[in-house]
Motif scaffolding. Structure first.
Motif, short mmCIF file in Angstrom:
data_model
loop_
_atom_site.label_atom_id
_atom_site.label_comp_id
_atom_site.label_asym_id
_atom_site.label_seq_id
_atom_site.Cartn_x
_atom_site.Cartn_y
_atom_site.Cartn_z
N ILE A 31 0.84 -1.21 0.00
CA ILE A 31 0.00 0.00 0.00
C ILE A 31 0.87 1.25 0.00
CG2 ILE A 31 -1.67 1.34 1.34
CD1 ILE A 31 -2.80 -1.36 2.32
N LEU A 32 1.92 1.26 0.82
CA LEU A 32 2.82 2.41 0.88
C LEU A 32 3.62 2.55 -0.42
CD1 LEU A 32 4.18 2.23 4.54
CD2 LEU A 32 2.24 3.54 3.65
N GLU A 35 1.38 4.15 -3.03
CA GLU A 35 1.17 5.57 -2.75
C GLU A 35 2.41 6.39 -3.08
OE1 GLU A 35 -0.74 9.12 -1.55
OE2 GLU A 35 -1.39 7.21 -2.38
N ARG A 38 2.60 6.80 -6.75
CA ARG A 38 1.58 7.76 -7.18
C ARG A 38 2.07 9.20 -6.96
NH1 ARG A 38 -2.39 11.07 -5.55
NH2 ARG A 38 -1.84 10.83 -3.36
N ILE A 39 2.68 9.44 -5.80
CA ILE A 39 3.19 10.78 -5.47
C ILE A 39 4.26 11.20 -6.48
CG2 ILE A 39 4.53 12.08 -3.77
CD1 ILE A 39 3.03 10.37 -1.62
#
Length: 70
Positions: A31-32, A35, A38-39
């Motif tokens: 999950i991290l 993310e 994505r950032i």
């Protein structure tokens, strides 16, 4: 309740056109990692690196820290 937290190492390339490519990550949880990728993919177009006056691709490695706070 504690959330997922930790450091995610992200490696990516700014190509000769200034676009972010080849984003890869490694961290304590998928999950991290998603993310963090994505950032980094949200970064605007940048000025490419130059070598002898010619635009070249440049690799970057950036740590992103996620911390859960209630």
């Amino acid at each position: 309740m504690w959330g997922i937290q930790g450091r995610v190492s992200v490696v990516f390339i700014i190509n000769s056109e200034g676009v972010t490519t080849n984003v890869r990550s490694r961290g304590p949880d998928k999950i991290l990692e998603v993310e963090a990728e994505r950032i980094i993919s949200l970064l605007p177009k940048m000025q490419p690196g130059k070598q002898r006056g010619k635009a070249v691709k440049v690799a970057y490695a950036v740590p992103i820290f996620f911390k859960y706070e209630s």
